[in-house]
Design a protein around this motif. Structure first.
Motif, PDB file in Angstrom:
ATOM      1  N   MET A   1       8.397  44.218  17.591  1.00 13.23           N
ATOM      2  CA  MET A   1       9.380  43.532  16.762  1.00 13.23           C
ATOM      3  C   MET A   1       8.701  43.044  15.487  1.00 13.23           C
ATOM      4  SD  MET A   1      11.731  40.278  17.770  1.00 13.23           S
ATOM      5  CE  MET A   1      13.112  39.916  16.752  1.00 13.23           C
ATOM      6  N   ARG A   2       9.415  43.099  14.384  1.00 17.76           N
ATOM      7  CA  ARG A   2       8.835  42.671  13.120  1.00 17.76           C
ATOM      8  C   ARG A   2       8.577  41.164  13.122  1.00 17.76           C
ATOM      9  NH1 ARG A   2      14.402  43.811  11.958  1.00 17.76           N
ATOM     10  NH2 ARG A   2      15.461  41.893  11.430  1.00 17.76           N
ATOM     11  N   GLU A   3       7.631  40.730  12.330  1.00 17.79           N
ATOM     12  CA  GLU A   3       7.308  39.309  12.238  1.00 17.79           C
ATOM     13  C   GLU A   3       8.391  38.587  11.446  1.00 17.79           C
ATOM     14  OE1 GLU A   3       3.855  36.360  10.546  1.00 17.79           O
ATOM     15  OE2 GLU A   3       3.392  38.463  10.868  1.00 17.79           O
ATOM     16  N   ILE A   4       8.813  37.447  11.979  1.00 21.77           N
ATOM     17  CA  ILE A   4       9.837  36.637  11.332  1.00 21.77           C
ATOM     18  C   ILE A   4       9.253  35.269  11.046  1.00 21.77           C
ATOM     19  CG2 ILE A   4      12.112  35.581  11.588  1.00 21.77           C
ATOM     20  CD1 ILE A   4      12.805  37.953  13.450  1.00 21.77           C
ATOM     21  N   HIS A   5       9.476  34.775   9.860  1.00 21.04           N
ATOM     22  CA  HIS A   5       9.014  33.451   9.459  1.00 21.04           C
ATOM     23  C   HIS A   5      10.161  32.471   9.683  1.00 21.04           C
ATOM     24  CE1 HIS A   5       5.391  35.232   7.820  1.00 21.04           C
ATOM     25  NE2 HIS A   5       6.177  36.173   7.320  1.00 21.04           N
ATOM     26  N   TRP A   6      10.112  31.724  10.797  1.00 22.72           N
ATOM     27  CA  TRP A   6      11.188  30.827  11.191  1.00 22.72           C
ATOM     28  C   TRP A   6      11.085  29.484  10.490  1.00 22.72           C
ATOM     29  CZ3 TRP A   6      15.049  32.998  13.605  1.00 22.72           C
ATOM     30  CH2 TRP A   6      14.833  34.131  14.392  1.00 22.72           C
ATOM     31  N   GLN A   7      12.235  28.940  10.105  1.00 18.41           N
ATOM     32  CA  GLN A   7      12.336  27.586   9.573  1.00 18.41           C
ATOM     33  C   GLN A   7      12.390  26.621  10.764  1.00 18.41           C
ATOM     34  OE1 GLN A   7      12.490  27.128   6.070  1.00 18.41           O
ATOM     35  NE2 GLN A   7      12.044  29.304   6.157  1.00 18.41           N
ATOM     36  N   ASN A   8      12.181  25.337  10.514  1.00 12.47           N
ATOM     37  CA  ASN A   8      12.345  24.352  11.583  1.00 12.47           C
ATOM     38  C   ASN A   8      13.760  24.440  12.113  1.00 12.47           C
ATOM     39  OD1 ASN A   8       9.726  23.343  11.357  1.00 12.47           O
ATOM     40  ND2 ASN A   8      10.319  21.827   9.851  1.00 12.47           N
ATOM     41  N   PRO A   9      13.946  24.242  13.436  1.00  8.66           N
ATOM     42  CA  PRO A   9      15.288  24.370  14.002  1.00  8.66           C
ATOM     43  C   PRO A   9      16.209  23.227  13.585  1.00  8.66           C
ATOM     44  CG  PRO A   9      13.724  23.673  15.679  1.00  8.66           C
ATOM     45  CD  PRO A   9      12.930  23.965  14.443  1.00  8.66           C
ATOM     46  N   PHE A  10      17.492  23.540  13.555  1.00 11.89           N
ATOM     47  CA  PHE A  10      18.545  22.555  13.321  1.00 11.89           C
ATOM     48  C   PHE A  10      19.144  22.244  14.687  1.00 11.89           C
ATOM     49  CE2 PHE A  10      18.182  25.276   9.612  1.00 11.89           C
ATOM     50  CZ  PHE A  10      18.026  24.342   8.598  1.00 11.89           C
ATOM     51  N   CYS A  11      18.985  21.000  15.146  1.00 11.73           N
ATOM     52  CA  CYS A  11      19.407  20.636  16.497  1.00 11.73           C
ATOM     53  C   CYS A  11      20.579  19.669  16.480  1.00 11.73           C
ATOM     54  CB  CYS A  11      18.245  19.997  17.247  1.00 11.73           C
ATOM     55  SG  CYS A  11      16.843  21.111  17.445  1.00 11.73           S
ATOM     56  N   GLY A  12      21.418  19.793  17.502  1.00  8.36           N
ATOM     57  CA  GLY A  12      22.553  18.895  17.660  1.00  8.36           C
ATOM     58  C   GLY A  12      22.112  17.549  18.204  1.00  8.36           C
ATOM     59  N   GLY A  13      23.062  16.678  18.399  1.00  6.93           N
ATOM     60  CA  GLY A  13      22.785  15.336  18.872  1.00  6.93           C
ATOM     61  C   GLY A  13      22.719  15.226  20.382  1.00  6.93           C
ATOM     62  N   ASP A  14      22.454  16.327  21.069  1.00  5.92           N
ATOM     63  CA  ASP A  14      22.444  16.311  22.539  1.00  5.92           C
ATOM     64  C   ASP A  14      21.017  16.359  23.108  1.00  5.92           C
ATOM     65  OD1 ASP A  14      21.703  18.862  21.903  1.00  5.92           O
ATOM     66  OD2 ASP A  14      23.183  19.854  23.157  1.00  5.92           O
ATOM     67  N   GLY A  15      20.085  15.849  22.366  1.00  2.00           N
ATOM     68  CA  GLY A  15      18.705  15.828  22.841  1.00  2.00           C
ATOM     69  C   GLY A  15      17.947  17.115  22.586  1.00  2.00           C
ATOM     70  N   GLY A  16      18.464  17.942  21.706  1.00  2.00           N
ATOM     71  CA  GLY A  16      17.756  19.162  21.347  1.00  2.00           C
ATOM     72  C   GLY A  16      18.085  20.372  22.182  1.00  2.00           C
ATOM     73  N   ASN A  17      19.211  20.346  22.905  1.00  2.00           N
ATOM     74  CA  ASN A  17      19.585  21.484  23.738  1.00  2.00           C
ATOM     75  C   ASN A  17      20.339  22.570  22.988  1.00  2.00           C
ATOM     76  OD1 ASN A  17      18.444  20.459  26.130  1.00  2.00           O
ATOM     77  ND2 ASN A  17      20.205  19.125  26.407  1.00  2.00           N
ATOM     78  N   THR A  18      20.754  22.287  21.774  1.00  2.00           N
ATOM     79  CA  THR A  18      21.503  23.279  20.998  1.00  2.00           C
ATOM     80  C   THR A  18      20.863  23.431  19.626  1.00  2.00           C
ATOM     81  OG1 THR A  18      23.042  21.558  20.292  1.00  2.00           O
ATOM     82  CG2 THR A  18      23.713  22.902  22.162  1.00  2.00           C
ATOM     83  N   CYS A  19      19.730  24.079  19.595  1.00  2.00           N
ATOM     84  CA  CYS A  19      18.993  24.249  18.353  1.00  2.00           C
ATOM     85  C   CYS A  19      19.166  25.664  17.817  1.00  2.00           C
ATOM     86  CB  CYS A  19      17.507  23.979  18.560  1.00  2.00           C
ATOM     87  SG  CYS A  19      17.151  22.300  19.105  1.00  2.00           S
ATOM     88  N   ILE A  20      19.459  25.758  16.538  1.00  2.00           N
ATOM     89  CA  ILE A  20      19.592  27.039  15.857  1.00  2.00           C
ATOM     90  C   ILE A  20      18.473  27.147  14.832  1.00  2.00           C
ATOM     91  CG2 ILE A  20      21.045  28.447  14.333  1.00  2.00           C
ATOM     92  CD1 ILE A  20      22.266  28.150  17.087  1.00  2.00           C
ATOM     93  N   GLN A  21      17.857  28.298  14.773  1.00  2.00           N
ATOM     94  CA  GLN A  21      16.823  28.548  13.777  1.00  2.00           C
ATOM     95  C   GLN A  21      17.253  29.668  12.852  1.00  2.00           C
ATOM     96  OE1 GLN A  21      13.335  28.995  16.496  1.00  2.00           O
ATOM     97  NE2 GLN A  21      12.321  27.901  14.841  1.00  2.00           N
ATOM     98  N   VAL A  22      16.885  29.523  11.600  1.00  2.00           N
ATOM     99  CA  VAL A  22      17.080  30.567  10.604  1.00  2.00           C
ATOM    100  C   VAL A  22      15.694  31.013  10.178  1.00  2.00           C
ATOM    101  CG1 VAL A  22      17.993  31.134   8.331  1.00  2.00           C
ATOM    102  CG2 VAL A  22      19.236  29.544   9.799  1.00  2.00           C
ATOM    103  N   GLY A  23      15.518  32.294  10.095  1.00  2.00           N
ATOM    104  CA  GLY A  23      14.247  32.839   9.649  1.00  2.00           C
ATOM    105  C   GLY A  23      14.477  34.024   8.735  1.00  2.00           C
ATOM    106  N   PHE A  24      13.380  34.519   8.212  1.00  2.00           N
ATOM    107  CA  PHE A  24      13.455  35.671   7.329  1.00  2.00           C
ATOM    108  C   PHE A  24      12.390  36.673   7.719  1.00  2.00           C
ATOM    109  CE2 PHE A  24      15.443  32.242   5.062  1.00  2.00           C
ATOM    110  CZ  PHE A  24      16.565  32.839   4.535  1.00  2.00           C
ATOM    111  N   ALA A  25      12.812  37.924   7.872  1.00  2.00           N
ATOM    112  CA  ALA A  25      11.871  39.006   8.152  1.00  2.00           C
ATOM    113  C   ALA A  25      11.055  39.282   6.894  1.00  2.00           C
ATOM    114  CB  ALA A  25      12.638  40.253   8.585  1.00  2.00           C
ATOM    115  N   ALA A  26      10.005  40.049   7.033  1.00  2.00           N
ATOM    116  CA  ALA A  26       9.127  40.364   5.901  1.00  2.00           C
ATOM    117  C   ALA A  26       9.879  41.003   4.742  1.00  2.00           C
ATOM    118  CB  ALA A  26       7.989  41.265   6.359  1.00  2.00           C
TER     119      ALA A  26
END
Length: 65
Positions: A1-26
């Motif tokens: 799989m290609r390397e992806i540079h992930w941003q810090n996750p965006f998490c909901g107010g439920d203690g971090g159980n619903t975190c979404i990350q956005v990243g960018f491939a090379a």
């Protein structure tokens, strides 16, 4: 799989159980994933990501949550 540079996750107010990350491939392709499912991801275009974020800001996606 290609390397992806992930941003810090965006998490909901439920203690971090619903975190979404956005990243960018090379090559600049935007990629989204849930941190609970790191091996599954969704790719889009920069324009598609921009349109999604702008629609969310306008409240057009509020009916989904």
């Amino acid at each position: 799989m290609r390397e992806i540079h992930w941003q810090n996750p965006f998490c909901g107010g439920d203690g971090g159980n619903t975190c979404i990350q956005v990243g960018f491939a090379a090559d600049g392709t935007p990629v989204l994933r849930e941190t609970a499912r790191p091996n599954e991801s969704l790719t889009t275009t920069r324009e598609g990501l921009r349109n999604f974020v702008e629609a969310a800001k306008r409240g057009e996606l509020d009916h989904l949550v």
